[in-house]
Design a protein around this motif. Structure first.
Motif, PDB file in Angstrom:
ATOM      1  N   THR A   1       0.860  -1.182   0.000  1.00  0.00           N
ATOM      2  CA  THR A   1       0.000   0.000   0.000  1.00  0.00           C
ATOM      3  C   THR A   1       0.898   1.235   0.000  1.00  0.00           C
ATOM      4  O   THR A   1       2.121   1.111  -0.041  1.00  0.00           O
ATOM      5  N   ASP A   2       0.316   2.417   0.067  1.00  0.00           N
ATOM      6  CA  ASP A   2       1.108   3.647   0.130  1.00  0.00           C
ATOM      7  C   ASP A   2       1.972   3.676   1.376  1.00  0.00           C
ATOM      8  O   ASP A   2       3.000   4.327   1.422  1.00  0.00           O
ATOM      9  N   SER A   3       1.514   2.987   2.410  1.00  0.00           N
ATOM     10  CA  SER A   3       2.264   2.976   3.657  1.00  0.00           C
ATOM     11  C   SER A   3       3.108   1.699   3.739  1.00  0.00           C
ATOM     12  O   SER A   3       2.624   0.608   3.445  1.00  0.00           O
ATOM     13  N   PRO A   4       4.373   1.823   4.150  1.00  0.00           N
ATOM     14  CA  PRO A   4       5.194   0.614   4.300  1.00  0.00           C
ATOM     15  C   PRO A   4       4.701  -0.267   5.443  1.00  0.00           C
ATOM     16  O   PRO A   4       5.111  -1.414   5.564  1.00  0.00           O
ATOM     17  N   ASP A   5       3.813   0.270   6.271  1.00  0.00           N
ATOM     18  CA  ASP A   5       3.356  -0.473   7.446  1.00  0.00           C
ATOM     19  C   ASP A   5       2.051  -1.228   7.231  1.00  0.00           C
ATOM     20  O   ASP A   5       1.510  -1.810   8.165  1.00  0.00           O
ATOM     21  N   ALA A   6       1.507  -1.190   6.004  1.00  0.00           N
ATOM     22  CA  ALA A   6       0.210  -1.841   5.778  1.00  0.00           C
ATOM     23  C   ALA A   6       0.230  -2.652   4.493  1.00  0.00           C
ATOM     24  O   ALA A   6       0.828  -2.252   3.495  1.00  0.00           O
ATOM     25  N   PHE A   7      -0.407  -3.807   4.533  1.00  0.00           N
ATOM     26  CA  PHE A   7      -0.494  -4.698   3.386  1.00  0.00           C
ATOM     27  C   PHE A   7      -1.951  -5.081   3.172  1.00  0.00           C
ATOM     28  O   PHE A   7      -2.651  -5.381   4.133  1.00  0.00           O
TER      29      PHE A   7
END
Ligand code: GDP
Length: 625
Positions: A360-366
């Motif tokens: 996703t746009d965030s490295p912390d979310a899939f």
């Protein structure tokens, strides 16, 4: 699985029968395989038999479902019969096809009272499409309410509905009492052993095809891990012979790479048996092929010919897994970082073929997509048992677009086959629920004070239904559902109406506060439990979120009213399971999963920031209209 000693016996296609076993949960698949193993002498008398040999994974035992397909074999009349267990649930979509590609026949086990169920239907449809030869086993004929003749008719109707060919419809029927280990050609023929079933397998299921003298070729159908030898690949040899230490080529799409076979095993009884070689038709486990994956073809280096890859069904449901950033992060788990999550999900992708993971746009979310709630919740459950923590978002079904013949775009959504079995008194309420959830009735019949309802219903409509259903039927309702297919979008379905009770600050819940707030809703926790600001502590009675202080202590001046009395009056909290929690949350909420806890929370924890965000959404929406 234990590993036996090397054997010298050579097995060719004509010595083999490969058969899959198919059944709805609890119809007796495991008990039947136990009986087959016992009566063909697979258990030595001093060997302790765990009651249910096939389901070994903890989670499988708890949920009564078979997740990973297992292999066993028995010897009968100079033949070796490989029995492959099939996952019964469409949520493991890709797996069913892969497993069935190893066999030529299928034992369809059906409960003599319940008759065919959604799982039976789903796996049978796959088996018939693969042209497998079926043997129908009507099990539990000893049940006082057994109705074998009717169930046979229902099975026949199912075969016809699923488009079975003439040869398939001509299936042999065996009746059984798996617990006693008896099989029968007629329900009351008084036979005392399991032989009629073994004979039916041998006579109905053909030997595997494939030339043992040709160049080696095998598709990888399954993967397994062993703590000592690492990755094990499992498949049926399509052609040729494989030997220990042999050089091979692994073909994936149009790429090939060299590899070397380490040890080689076949399945004997419940064990893996090391062998020097194995030939066409045999189901084998190969070690040493480290980077081979499901669907790859392993071949003779001189003939790198890939077999068609196994088709896998598209995901129908997705959730976002994100790094746990709650104030309690790290209290209970070992693996917390985005790196941990990514590595674990990558590992899962190797064998869980119906799973998809997107960045996703965030490295912390899939974004993790799979074949339904069960598929994903089992992954989450396994991860938390392994020590992971994460935040999981509300499940969303995956829509599709299709352009009709008139050029118009149509929105499609996943539909489920649903079977519900309830005491008559809950029929009205159930039909009402299913109606608002856009279910379409396909069949209904009453029997002995209960009613069975068959429907096709949007997967969306089922999210949140199960917990409601189990509550209002007081545990007497049964429901099963399984993927039906994509169909035209059926219109809006009302979402959860009630708001959340949200903790207003960090602290520890007190009996005093909880007892004074009982009129606000139902709590998910009890006194003494820690909360943080923005944590959801219950379901509100009204349709808006309520921030409350559950940590409030009694003033010292009030010492006269007794605490004990309040404790007694407190309504016990409603504890949500993982599935219930996932079904409960709204878009702006998350489930926090750790090895020890399942907490619910607002995405935005600070109540002021949350209020501002809500205000923005509100303004945005009114702008649009
Ligand atoms: P599976 O989920 O299909 O593997 O089902 P199991 O083999 O675990 O059986 C489910 C339950 O049905 C267990 O409690 C068994 O003891 C019971 N059972 C299995 N076969 C029979 C049978 O032939 N007759 C009766 N009365 N019960 C059976």
């Amino acid at each position: 699985m234990s590993i036996g000693t090397p054997s010298e016996t050579k097995i060719g296609p004509s010595d083999l029968r490969n058969v899959a076993i198919i059944a709805h949960v609890d119809h007796g698949k495991t008990t039947l395989v136990d009986a087959l193993l016992r009566q063909t002498g697979t258990f030595r008398t001093n060997e302790r038999v765990v009651e249910r040999v096939m389901d070994s994974n903890d989670l499988e035992r708890e949920r009564g479902i078979t997740i990973l397909a297992k292999n066993t074999s028995i010897r009968y009349r100079d033949l070796k019969i490989n029995i492959v267990d099939t996952p019964g649930h469409a949520d493991f979509g890709g797996e069913v096809e892969r497993i069935l590609s190893m066999v030529d026949g299928a034992l369809l086990v059906v409960d003599a009272f319940e008759g065919p169920m959604p799982q039976t239907r789903f796996v049978l449809s796959k088996a018939l499409a693969q042209k497998l030869k079926p043997v129908v086993v009507i099990n539990k004929i000893d049940r006082p309410d057994a109705r074998p003749a009717e169930v046979v008719d229902e099975v026949l109707d199912l075969f016809i509905a699923l488009g079975a060919d003439e040869e398939q419809i001509d299936f042999p029927i065996i009746y059984s009492d798996a617990r006693r280990g008896t099989a029968h050609l007629a329900p009351d023929d008084g036979n005392e052993d399991i032989k009629p079933l073994l004979d039916a397998i041998v006579e109905t299921v053909p030997s595997p095809s494939g030339d043992p003298g040709g160049p080696f070729q095998m598709v990888i159908s399954n993967l397994d891990y062993d703590e000592y030898v690492g990755r094990i690949i499992i498949g049926r040899i399509a052609r040729g012979t494989v030997r220990t230490g042999m050089n091979v080529t692994i073909c994936r799409e149009d790429k090939t790479r060299p590899a070397k076979v380490g040890k080689l095993y076949t399945f004997e009884g419940l064990k893996r048996l090391e062998v020097p070689e194995a030939s066409a038709g045999e189901i084998v486990a190969l070690m040493g092929l480290l980077d081979a994956g499901i669907g790859d073809t392993v071949t003779d280096p001189e003939h790198p010919e890939a077999l068609p890859p196994i088709t896998v069904e598209e995901p129908t449901l997705s959730m976002t897994f994100r790094v746990n950033d709650s104030p309690f992060a790290g209290r209970e788990g070992t693996y917390l970082t985005s790196r941990h999550l990514r590595d674990r999900l990558d590992r899962e992708l190797e064998s869980n073929v119906a799973l998809r993971v997107e960045e996703t746009d965030s490295p912390d979310a899939f974004v993790v997509s799979g074949r339904g709630e069960l598929h994903l919740s089992i992954l989450i459950e396994n991860m938390r048992r392994e020590g992971y923590e994460m935040g999981v978002s509300k499940p969303k079904v995956i829509f599709k677009q299709e352009t009709g013949p008139d050029g118009r775009k149509k929105l499609l959504e996943p539909l489920e086959d649903l079977v519900i079995d309830v005491p008559e008194e809950y029929l009205g309420r159930t039909m009402e629920h299913l109606g608002t959830r856009r279910g379409e009735l396909t069949n209904m019949h009453a029997r002995g004070g209960r009613v069975r309802i068959d429907e096709i219903i949007p997967a969306r409509g089922l999210i949140g239904f199960r917990s409601d259903f189990l509550t209002y039927t007081k545990g007497y309702g049964l429901m099963y559902h399984i993927f039906h297919g994509y169909g035209e979008h059926r219109g809006s379905i009302p979402e959860r109406r009630s708001g959340s009770l949200v903790a207003w600050e960090r602290g520890t819940a007190t009996a005093y506060a909880l007892s004074h707030l009982e009129d606000r809703g139902i709590f998910f926790l009890g006194p003494g439990e820690d909360v943080y600001e923005g944590m959801i502590v219950g379901e509100a009675t009204r349709d808006k979120d309520i921030d409350l202080n559950v940590g409030k202590k009694k003033h010292a001046t009030n010492v006269r009213s007794s605490t004990g009395e309040e404790l007694v009056r407190l309504t016990p909290p409603r504890r949500l399971s993982l599935e219930q929690a996932l079904e409960f949350i709204n878009e702006d909420e998350l489930v926090e999963v750790t090895p020890k806890a399942i907490r619910l929370r607002k995405k935005i924890l600070n109540r002021h920031t949350r209020r501002e965000a809500r205000h923005e959404v509100y303004v945005g929406e009114s702008d649009e209209s």
